[in-house]
Design an enzyme around this catalytic site. Structure first.
Site, PDB file in Angstrom:
ATOM      1  N   ASP A   1       3.068  -0.512  -5.080  1.00 23.85           N
ATOM      2  CA  ASP A   1       1.730  -1.130  -4.808  1.00 23.85           C
ATOM      3  C   ASP A   1       1.136  -2.922  -4.882  1.00 23.85           C
ATOM      4  O   ASP A   1       0.402  -2.719  -5.495  1.00 23.85           O
ATOM      5  CB  ASP A   1       0.661  -0.481  -6.134  1.00 23.85           C
ATOM      6  CG  ASP A   1       0.543   1.430  -5.630  1.00 23.85           C
ATOM      7  OD1 ASP A   1       1.308   1.407  -4.721  1.00 23.85           O
ATOM      8  OD2 ASP A   1       0.695   1.575  -6.896  1.00 23.85           O
TER       9      ASP A   1
ATOM     10  N   GLY B 184       2.187  -5.169  -3.927  1.00 23.30           N
ATOM     11  CA  GLY B 184       1.063  -6.162  -2.164  1.00 23.30           C
ATOM     12  C   GLY B 184       1.993  -6.210  -1.523  1.00 23.30           C
ATOM     13  O   GLY B 184       2.326  -7.202  -0.770  1.00 23.30           O
ATOM     14  N   LYS B 185       2.665  -5.488  -1.464  1.00 22.27           N
ATOM     15  CA  LYS B 185       4.487  -5.288  -0.506  1.00 22.27           C
ATOM     16  C   LYS B 185       4.053  -5.301   0.965  1.00 22.27           C
ATOM     17  O   LYS B 185       4.314  -6.523   1.925  1.00 22.27           O
ATOM     18  CB  LYS B 185       5.448  -4.406  -0.451  1.00 22.27           C
ATOM     19  CG  LYS B 185       6.106  -4.114  -1.910  1.00 22.27           C
ATOM     20  CD  LYS B 185       6.890  -2.829  -1.528  1.00 22.27           C
ATOM     21  CE  LYS B 185       6.674  -1.563  -1.343  1.00 22.27           C
ATOM     22  NZ  LYS B 185       5.609  -1.268  -2.960  1.00 22.27           N
TER      23      LYS B 185
ATOM     24  N   LYS C   9       1.174  -6.560   2.601  1.00 25.23           N
ATOM     25  CA  LYS C   9       0.771  -7.889   2.667  1.00 25.23           C
ATOM     26  C   LYS C   9       1.813  -9.074   2.536  1.00 25.23           C
ATOM     27  O   LYS C   9       1.458  -9.597   3.976  1.00 25.23           O
ATOM     28  CB  LYS C   9      -0.548  -8.801   1.364  1.00 25.23           C
ATOM     29  CG  LYS C   9      -0.268  -9.680   1.014  1.00 25.23           C
ATOM     30  CD  LYS C   9      -1.315 -10.830   1.915  1.00 25.23           C
ATOM     31  CE  LYS C   9      -0.806 -12.285   1.605  1.00 25.23           C
ATOM     32  NZ  LYS C   9      -2.307 -13.002   1.404  1.00 25.23           N
TER      33      LYS C   9
ATOM     34  N   ALA D 152       3.693   6.230   0.151  1.00 22.06           N
ATOM     35  CA  ALA D 152       3.735   4.863   0.216  1.00 22.06           C
ATOM     36  C   ALA D 152       2.032   4.555   0.832  1.00 22.06           C
ATOM     37  O   ALA D 152       2.192   5.369   1.310  1.00 22.06           O
ATOM     38  CB  ALA D 152       4.683   4.126   1.328  1.00 22.06           C
ATOM     39  N   GLY D 153       1.314   4.076   0.513  1.00 22.10           N
ATOM     40  CA  GLY D 153       0.409   3.058   1.538  1.00 22.10           C
ATOM     41  C   GLY D 153       0.793   1.868   1.643  1.00 22.10           C
ATOM     42  O   GLY D 153       0.278   1.828   0.535  1.00 22.10           O
ATOM     43  N   HIS D 154       0.542   1.507   2.482  1.00 27.94           N
ATOM     44  CA  HIS D 154       0.424   0.490   3.343  1.00 27.94           C
ATOM     45  C   HIS D 154      -0.608  -0.547   3.591  1.00 27.94           C
ATOM     46  O   HIS D 154      -1.182   0.058   4.449  1.00 27.94           O
ATOM     47  CB  HIS D 154       2.202  -0.007   3.913  1.00 27.94           C
ATOM     48  CG  HIS D 154       3.100   0.079   3.434  1.00 27.94           C
ATOM     49  ND1 HIS D 154       4.346  -0.115   3.744  1.00 27.94           N
ATOM     50  CD2 HIS D 154       3.202   0.164   1.760  1.00 27.94           C
ATOM     51  CE1 HIS D 154       4.844   0.292   2.571  1.00 27.94           C
ATOM     52  NE2 HIS D 154       4.792   0.347   1.537  1.00 27.94           N
TER      53      HIS D 154
ATOM     54  N   ARG E 123      21.656  19.568   2.389  1.00 31.43           N
ATOM     55  CA  ARG E 123      22.102  19.550   4.045  1.00 31.43           C
ATOM     56  C   ARG E 123      21.825  21.099   4.224  1.00 31.43           C
ATOM     57  O   ARG E 123      22.354  21.050   4.796  1.00 31.43           O
ATOM     58  CB  ARG E 123      23.834  19.621   3.689  1.00 31.43           C
ATOM     59  CG  ARG E 123      24.675  18.153   2.931  1.00 31.43           C
ATOM     60  CD  ARG E 123      26.267  18.842   2.609  1.00 31.43           C
ATOM     61  NE  ARG E 123      25.759  19.813   0.917  1.00 31.43           N
ATOM     62  CZ  ARG E 123      26.941  19.784   0.027  1.00 31.43           C
ATOM     63  NH1 ARG E 123      28.183  19.626   0.798  1.00 31.43           N
ATOM     64  NH2 ARG E 123      26.622  20.143  -1.104  1.00 31.43           N
TER      65      ARG E 123
ATOM     66  N   GLN F 236       7.138   1.560  -2.323  1.00 35.85           N
ATOM     67  CA  GLN F 236       7.195   2.306  -3.943  1.00 35.85           C
ATOM     68  C   GLN F 236       7.769   1.028  -4.421  1.00 35.85           C
ATOM     69  O   GLN F 236       7.671   0.005  -4.087  1.00 35.85           O
ATOM     70  CB  GLN F 236       7.826   3.405  -4.126  1.00 35.85           C
ATOM     71  CG  GLN F 236       7.213   4.376  -3.515  1.00 35.85           C
ATOM     72  CD  GLN F 236       7.509   5.516  -1.973  1.00 35.85           C
ATOM     73  OE1 GLN F 236       9.349   5.417  -2.079  1.00 35.85           O
ATOM     74  NE2 GLN F 236       6.802   5.287  -1.783  1.00 35.85           N
TER      75      GLN F 236
ATOM     76  N   THR G 147      -3.010   6.157  -1.216  1.00 37.00           N
ATOM     77  CA  THR G 147      -2.432   7.069  -0.415  1.00 37.00           C
ATOM     78  C   THR G 147      -3.597   8.501  -1.246  1.00 37.00           C
ATOM     79  O   THR G 147      -3.885   9.155  -0.577  1.00 37.00           O
ATOM     80  CB  THR G 147      -0.921   7.750  -0.811  1.00 37.00           C
ATOM     81  OG1 THR G 147      -0.330   6.826  -0.251  1.00 37.00           O
ATOM     82  CG2 THR G 147      -0.068   9.115  -0.507  1.00 37.00           C
TER      83      THR G 147
ATOM     84  N   LEU H 269      -2.833 -15.045  -3.059  1.00 34.53           N
ATOM     85  CA  LEU H 269      -4.339 -14.911  -3.903  1.00 34.53           C
ATOM     86  C   LEU H 269      -5.226 -14.819  -2.865  1.00 34.53           C
ATOM     87  O   LEU H 269      -6.941 -14.848  -2.823  1.00 34.53           O
ATOM     88  CB  LEU H 269      -4.615 -16.685  -3.641  1.00 34.53           C
ATOM     89  CG  LEU H 269      -3.496 -17.616  -4.346  1.00 34.53           C
ATOM     90  CD1 LEU H 269      -3.354 -19.175  -4.003  1.00 34.53           C
ATOM     91  CD2 LEU H 269      -3.907 -17.587  -5.481  1.00 34.53           C
ATOM     92  N   GLY H 270      -5.003 -13.169  -2.008  1.00 35.34           N
ATOM     93  CA  GLY H 270      -6.194 -12.486  -1.621  1.00 35.34           C
ATOM     94  C   GLY H 270      -5.594 -11.171  -0.674  1.00 35.34           C
ATOM     95  O   GLY H 270      -4.061 -11.817  -0.358  1.00 35.34           O
TER      96      GLY H 270
HETATM   97  P1  IMP Z   1       6.572  11.316  -4.536  1.00 35.45           P
HETATM   98  O1  IMP Z   1       7.376   9.848  -4.213  1.00 35.45           O
HETATM   99  O2  IMP Z   1       5.011  11.408  -4.549  1.00 35.45           O
HETATM  100  O3  IMP Z   1       7.279  12.059  -5.235  1.00 35.45           O
HETATM  101  O4  IMP Z   1       6.132  10.790  -6.734  1.00 35.45           O
HETATM  102  C1  IMP Z   1       6.357  10.501  -7.917  1.00 35.45           C
HETATM  103  C2  IMP Z   1       5.785   9.212  -8.631  1.00 35.45           C
HETATM  104  O5  IMP Z   1       5.981   8.185  -7.766  1.00 35.45           O
HETATM  105  C3  IMP Z   1       4.358   9.513  -8.635  1.00 35.45           C
HETATM  106  O6  IMP Z   1       4.260   9.025 -10.034  1.00 35.45           O
HETATM  107  C4  IMP Z   1       3.940   8.785  -7.829  1.00 35.45           C
HETATM  108  O7  IMP Z   1       2.480   8.098  -8.071  1.00 35.45           O
HETATM  109  C5  IMP Z   1       4.450   7.432  -7.558  1.00 35.45           C
HETATM  110  N1  IMP Z   1       4.651   6.800  -6.089  1.00 35.45           N
HETATM  111  C6  IMP Z   1       5.174   7.672  -5.157  1.00 35.45           C
HETATM  112  N2  IMP Z   1       4.662   6.184  -4.065  1.00 35.45           N
HETATM  113  C7  IMP Z   1       4.318   5.448  -4.411  1.00 35.45           C
HETATM  114  C8  IMP Z   1       4.018   4.751  -3.806  1.00 35.45           C
HETATM  115  O8  IMP Z   1       3.214   3.800  -2.922  1.00 35.45           O
HETATM  116  N3  IMP Z   1       3.041   3.525  -4.642  1.00 35.45           N
HETATM  117  C9  IMP Z   1       2.764   4.281  -6.358  1.00 35.45           C
HETATM  118  N4  IMP Z   1       3.532   4.477  -6.501  1.00 35.45           N
HETATM  119  C10 IMP Z   1       3.877   6.129  -6.109  1.00 35.45           C
END
Ligand code: IMP
Length: 425
Positions: free
Chosen positions: A13, A15-16, A18, A39-41, A143, A223, A299, A413-414
């Site tokens: 998180d 800010g990748k 951006k 991930a949540g971008h 596997r 991440q 996310t 900066l934003g």
């Molecule tokens: P998982 O990746 O869903 O297995 O979660 C494992 C850990 O990684 C947890 O602490 C999540 O909150 C964290 N995590 C997974 N993806 C992200 C992300 O994109 N940003 C921040 N934390 C993440």
């Protein structure tokens, strides 16, 4: 233009998205190489805001080729949903989005297993996103995974039967929950495979050809370094390697192709999920950072834990990623603070520790050693040149860079594209 890897240098998180969006201007190909829909971008373009979980954010640029590499665990339904979401906004993925045949498929049972395991763990839960990431990577290294290419092949039913039989054993016997139907999942995944067919490719020759043609590649990490399964706060980590080296294994491009590795850092620190966090600020100031920085998970919507910038963490990230530059984001969030703290080292059993401890038992015991710096108490969001920043902001950035021993190449900066200062990359 150089080939670049962009990684998170903290707990995710940073800010990748951006930074990736901004630097995509320089690139021809944007490649995701690990992680999945955990991930949540978030990317803001004009007055539109997009949140991607799987799609490389480079897709927002109409002339760029986007790749989901073999290192990703791919949830087909989620991906198709995102493709549709951008399509209705006028962005067509077909012909410029490619999914590696060798990427792993996230099955519904992976999500079920992830959630059941977390529930059963009680207070020891990792705090995962519940997106099935751990179980999908488990099947990969065991596997027994289903790969994206398998969705189109005759052997799919047998592979699913074998994998789901084990999942159902665990679901029913260990967790006392209802099994899933193999027939239903087979029918669903066959159909999803057909919908994905136009995007599926062997991406290795594609990338090799791109390099031969001097195209520029940008690898988009998900991440952050301290969530890396080897280098993070194990077991409170995600299940993939999030560091720069994973860009090569997760895409099939050799390390000799890469010239720059950019570590994205927030001007402070946040973390979602459980696990140690030495510079966490509890109480009022932490809540203030969360409010101003809008620190809620993209996310899961969970509140992010907030704290001061931790140079010990980022020094570790500099080492394990071989960072050539930092991209510092969200400096503006600190605009109103009277004073700011930078963690320069830790105190452990009466001794000064410069390196991030590998053991979380030791990490849990450290006390941060802070340097305090005066805030700048003025609005930085309209500033377009580094020289125009308040002197205290420049001092803060200089000290941050000095502590980590990596130059700053970009400043954000934003959330908008234009709210960025490029500094020598
Ligand atoms: P998982 O990746 O869903 O297995 O979660 C494992 C850990 O990684 C947890 O602490 C999540 O909150 C964290 N995590 C997974 N993806 C992200 C992300 O994109 N940003 C921040 N934390 C993440």
């Amino acid at each position: 233009m150089p080939n670049r890897i962009i990684v998170g240098a903290q707990w995710g998180d940073e800010g990748k998205a951006k930074v990736v969006d901004y630097l995509t201007e320089d690139a021809d190909y944007v490649i995701r190489f690990q992680g999945g829909a955990n991930a949540g971008h978030t990317v803001e373009v004009g007055d539109q805001k997009f949140v991607f979980h799987l799609l490389p954010s480079g897709l927002m640029h109409p002339d760029k080729v986007c790749i989901i590499g073999n290192g990703v665990v791919l949830d087909p339904e989620q991906l198709l949903h995102e493709i549709e979401e951008v399509r209705v906004k006028g962005i067509d993925a077909q012909g410029r989005l490619w999914l590696s045949e060798a990427a792993q498929v996230v099955l519904p049972t992976h999500k079920i297993l992830d959630q059941l395991k977390e529930k059963a763990a009680g207070k020891d839960a990792i705090g995962t996103t519940g997106r099935g990431i751990g179980p999908a990577y488990y099947d990969k290294v065991n596997r027994t995974g289903i790969r994206v290419g398998d969705l189109l092949e005759d052997g799919l039913r047998e592979k699913l039967e074998r994998t789901l039989a084990v999942h159902n054993e665990i679901i029913t016997r260990l967790y006392n929950s209802a099994p899933v139907s193999v027939d239903t999942i087979y029918t669903e995944y066959r159909a999803l495979g057909e919908r994905l067919r136009p995007y599926i490719k062997d991406c290795v020759p594609l990338l090799s050809q791109a390099l031969k043609q001097n195209k520029s590649l940008l690898f988009e990490g998900a991440q952050g370094t301290i969530l890396d399964v080897d280098h993070g706060t194990y077991p409170f980590v995600t299940s993939s390697n999030t560091v720069a080296g994973a860009a090569c294994t997760g895409s099939g491009v050799g390390p000799t192709a890469v010239q720059q590795v950019i570590g994205v850092v927030k001007a402070y620190t946040t973390r979602v999920g459980n696990g140690p966090f030495p510079t966490e600020i509890s109480g009022g100031l932490g809540a203030e950072l969360r409010r101003i920085g809008n620190e809620y998970g993209a996310t899961t919507g969970r509140e992010r834990r907030c704290g001061w910038f931790d140079a010990v963490v980022v020094r570790r990230a500099a080492m394990v990623n071989g960072l050539t530059h930092l991209a510092v984001t969200k400096l503006d969030v600190l605009d109103t603070f009277e004073e700011l703290k930078l963690c320069v080292a830790y105190q452990l059993n009466g001794e000064r520790v410069e390196h991030f401890p590998v053991s979380i038992a030791r990490l849990e015991q450290v006390e941060p050693i802070y340097e305090t710096m005066p805030g700048w108490k003025s609005d930085t969001t309209k500033i377009l040149r580094y020289e125009d920043l308040p002197v205290n902001a420049k001092n803060y950035l200089q000290r941050l860079s000095e502590l980590v021993d990596v130059p700053i190449g970009l400043l954000s900066l934003g959330p908008k594209r234009h709210e960025t200062i490029r500094m020598g990359i």
